[in-house]
Write a protein that holds these residues in place. Structure first.
Motif, PDB file in Angstrom:
ATOM      1  N   LEU A  21       0.721  -1.427   0.190  1.00 52.23           N
ATOM      2  CA  LEU A  21       0.166  -0.056  -0.133  1.00 52.23           C
ATOM      3  C   LEU A  21       0.767   1.151   0.059  1.00 52.23           C
ATOM      4  CD1 LEU A  21      -3.006  -0.826   2.290  1.00 52.23           C
ATOM      5  CD2 LEU A  21      -2.901  -0.848  -0.169  1.00 52.23           C
ATOM      6  N   VAL A  22       1.961   1.171   0.358  1.00 54.57           N
ATOM      7  CA  VAL A  22       2.864   2.286   0.450  1.00 54.57           C
ATOM      8  C   VAL A  22       3.380   2.676  -1.200  1.00 54.57           C
ATOM      9  CG1 VAL A  22       5.307   3.137   0.575  1.00 54.57           C
ATOM     10  CG2 VAL A  22       4.031   1.834   2.558  1.00 54.57           C
ATOM     11  N   GLU A  23       3.523   1.475  -2.090  1.00 54.05           N
ATOM     12  CA  GLU A  23       3.728   1.684  -3.362  1.00 54.05           C
ATOM     13  C   GLU A  23       2.348   2.323  -4.146  1.00 54.05           C
ATOM     14  OE1 GLU A  23       6.291   1.420  -5.023  1.00 54.05           O
ATOM     15  OE2 GLU A  23       7.503   0.253  -3.788  1.00 54.05           O
ATOM     16  N   VAL A  26       2.116   5.994  -3.368  1.00 54.36           N
ATOM     17  CA  VAL A  26       2.915   6.770  -4.141  1.00 54.36           C
ATOM     18  C   VAL A  26       2.335   7.017  -5.413  1.00 54.36           C
ATOM     19  CG1 VAL A  26       5.201   6.966  -5.456  1.00 54.36           C
ATOM     20  CG2 VAL A  26       5.206   6.320  -2.822  1.00 54.36           C
ATOM     21  N   GLY A  27       1.639   5.839  -6.191  1.00 58.36           N
ATOM     22  CA  GLY A  27       1.158   5.820  -7.389  1.00 58.36           C
ATOM     23  C   GLY A  27      -0.086   6.647  -7.552  1.00 58.36           C
ATOM     24  N   LEU A  28      -0.540   7.367  -6.331  1.00 55.74           N
ATOM     25  CA  LEU A  28      -2.032   8.181  -6.452  1.00 55.74           C
ATOM     26  C   LEU A  28      -1.378   9.598  -6.490  1.00 55.74           C
ATOM     27  CD1 LEU A  28      -4.044   6.556  -3.737  1.00 55.74           C
ATOM     28  CD2 LEU A  28      -4.464   6.417  -6.019  1.00 55.74           C
ATOM     29  N   ALA A  29      -0.262   9.885  -6.283  1.00 52.41           N
ATOM     30  CA  ALA A  29       0.261  11.221  -6.224  1.00 52.41           C
ATOM     31  C   ALA A  29       0.770  11.435  -7.672  1.00 52.41           C
ATOM     32  CB  ALA A  29       1.488  11.300  -5.420  1.00 52.41           C
ATOM     33  N   ASP A  38       7.663   9.782   1.709  1.00 58.27           N
ATOM     34  CA  ASP A  38       6.578  10.705   2.128  1.00 58.27           C
ATOM     35  C   ASP A  38       5.261   9.860   2.759  1.00 58.27           C
ATOM     36  OD1 ASP A  38       7.935  12.643   0.964  1.00 58.27           O
ATOM     37  OD2 ASP A  38       7.514  12.268  -1.063  1.00 58.27           O
ATOM     38  N   VAL A  39       5.293   8.648   2.755  1.00 57.30           N
ATOM     39  CA  VAL A  39       4.126   7.952   2.885  1.00 57.30           C
ATOM     40  C   VAL A  39       4.382   7.829   4.574  1.00 57.30           C
ATOM     41  CG1 VAL A  39       3.057   5.819   2.761  1.00 57.30           C
ATOM     42  CG2 VAL A  39       3.707   6.837   0.799  1.00 57.30           C
ATOM     43  N   GLU A  40       3.167   7.994   5.180  1.00 56.46           N
ATOM     44  CA  GLU A  40       3.313   7.716   6.648  1.00 56.46           C
ATOM     45  C   GLU A  40       2.514   6.099   6.737  1.00 56.46           C
ATOM     46  OE1 GLU A  40       3.852   7.306  10.007  1.00 56.46           O
ATOM     47  OE2 GLU A  40       3.831   9.497   9.898  1.00 56.46           O
ATOM     48  N   ARG A  41       3.560   5.392   7.270  1.00 57.13           N
ATOM     49  CA  ARG A  41       3.036   3.872   7.678  1.00 57.13           C
ATOM     50  C   ARG A  41       2.447   3.867   8.927  1.00 57.13           C
ATOM     51  NH1 ARG A  41       7.197  -0.232   5.265  1.00 57.13           N
ATOM     52  NH2 ARG A  41       5.097  -1.437   5.065  1.00 57.13           N
ATOM     53  N   HIS A  42       2.778   4.691   9.842  1.00 55.78           N
ATOM     54  CA  HIS A  42       2.128   4.530  11.377  1.00 55.78           C
ATOM     55  C   HIS A  42       1.015   5.187  11.187  1.00 55.78           C
ATOM     56  CE1 HIS A  42       5.571   2.293  13.414  1.00 55.78           C
ATOM     57  NE2 HIS A  42       6.040   2.911  12.432  1.00 55.78           N
ATOM     58  N   VAL A  60      -2.513   8.991   5.265  1.00 60.80           N
ATOM     59  CA  VAL A  60      -1.298   8.248   4.661  1.00 60.80           C
ATOM     60  C   VAL A  60      -0.335   9.434   4.343  1.00 60.80           C
ATOM     61  CG1 VAL A  60      -0.500   6.814   3.016  1.00 60.80           C
ATOM     62  CG2 VAL A  60      -2.554   6.207   4.367  1.00 60.80           C
ATOM     63  N   MET A  61      -0.880  10.329   3.312  1.00 57.69           N
ATOM     64  CA  MET A  61      -0.024  11.259   2.852  1.00 57.69           C
ATOM     65  C   MET A  61      -0.745  12.437   2.122  1.00 57.69           C
ATOM     66  SD  MET A  61       2.851  10.547  -0.350  1.00 57.69           S
ATOM     67  CE  MET A  61       1.294   9.891  -1.373  1.00 57.69           C
ATOM     68  N   ASP A  62      -0.253  13.592   2.431  1.00 60.54           N
ATOM     69  CA  ASP A  62      -0.953  14.812   1.858  1.00 60.54           C
ATOM     70  C   ASP A  62      -0.304  14.873   0.469  1.00 60.54           C
ATOM     71  OD1 ASP A  62      -2.042  15.952   4.067  1.00 60.54           O
ATOM     72  OD2 ASP A  62      -0.043  16.607   4.713  1.00 60.54           O
ATOM     73  N   LEU A  63      -1.020  15.557  -0.538  1.00 60.96           N
ATOM     74  CA  LEU A  63      -0.924  15.609  -1.687  1.00 60.96           C
ATOM     75  C   LEU A  63      -0.472  17.042  -2.277  1.00 60.96           C
ATOM     76  CD1 LEU A  63      -3.492  13.551  -3.570  1.00 60.96           C
ATOM     77  CD2 LEU A  63      -1.092  12.930  -3.138  1.00 60.96           C
ATOM     78  N   GLU A  64       0.360  17.363  -2.980  1.00 61.47           N
ATOM     79  CA  GLU A  64       0.892  18.628  -3.293  1.00 61.47           C
ATOM     80  C   GLU A  64      -0.095  19.286  -3.776  1.00 61.47           C
ATOM     81  OE1 GLU A  64       4.601  19.177  -5.377  1.00 61.47           O
ATOM     82  OE2 GLU A  64       5.586  18.068  -3.847  1.00 61.47           O
ATOM     83  N   GLY A  65      -0.178  20.745  -3.921  1.00 64.00           N
ATOM     84  CA  GLY A  65      -1.088  21.435  -4.588  1.00 64.00           C
ATOM     85  C   GLY A  65      -2.459  21.588  -3.620  1.00 64.00           C
TER      86      GLY A  65
END
Ligand code: ZN
Ligand code: ZN
Length: 122
Positions: A21-23, A26-29, A38-42, A60-65
């Protein structure tokens, strides 16, 4: 006695994001805008404390923009996260102080600035 200062607690459930799910996150950004680090795993559920049969949601992660939303994962009781999804940011904003809500649009429970989160206290 006043109720003005009462804030309901957050759920606080924690989980660990599986490697695949980390991969996926990243693929969603946007291409080139995120990496595995950049991905928060905890992951921690910061929704208002909710019924045990409801899914937890963790950022899990903020997206830029602007207005890009953020990557979230959902998981049920006793189960690991099975997916990551992009959800729009909650438009909620406290009238006084302009504190923005940290949750996703349409989240259950109160906005993040209405809740008591002992981890965020400082
Ligand atoms: Zn939860
Ligand atoms: Zn909100």
């Amino acid at each position: 006695m006043t109720f003005d200062s009462y804030r309901p607690p957050v759920c606080g459930a924690i989980t660990f994001l599986p490697s695949h799910l980390v991969e996926a996150a990243v693929g969603l950004a946007a291409p080139g805008s995120a990496e595995r680090a950049d991905v928060e795993r905890h992951v921690r559920c910061t929704l208002q404390a909710h019924p045990a049969d409801g899914d937890h949601h963790g950022l899990v992660m903020d997206l830029e923009g602007r207005d890009t939303g953020s990557v979230w994962t959902r998981w049920g009781p006793g189960r690991p996260p099975a997916e990551v999804v992009v959800l729009p940011d909650c438009p909620g904003e406290a009238a006084a102080g302009g504190e923005a809500c940290c949750e996703f649009e349409g989240h259950p429970g109160g906005h993040s600035y209405e809740l008591a989160d002992e981890w965020a206290a400082g």
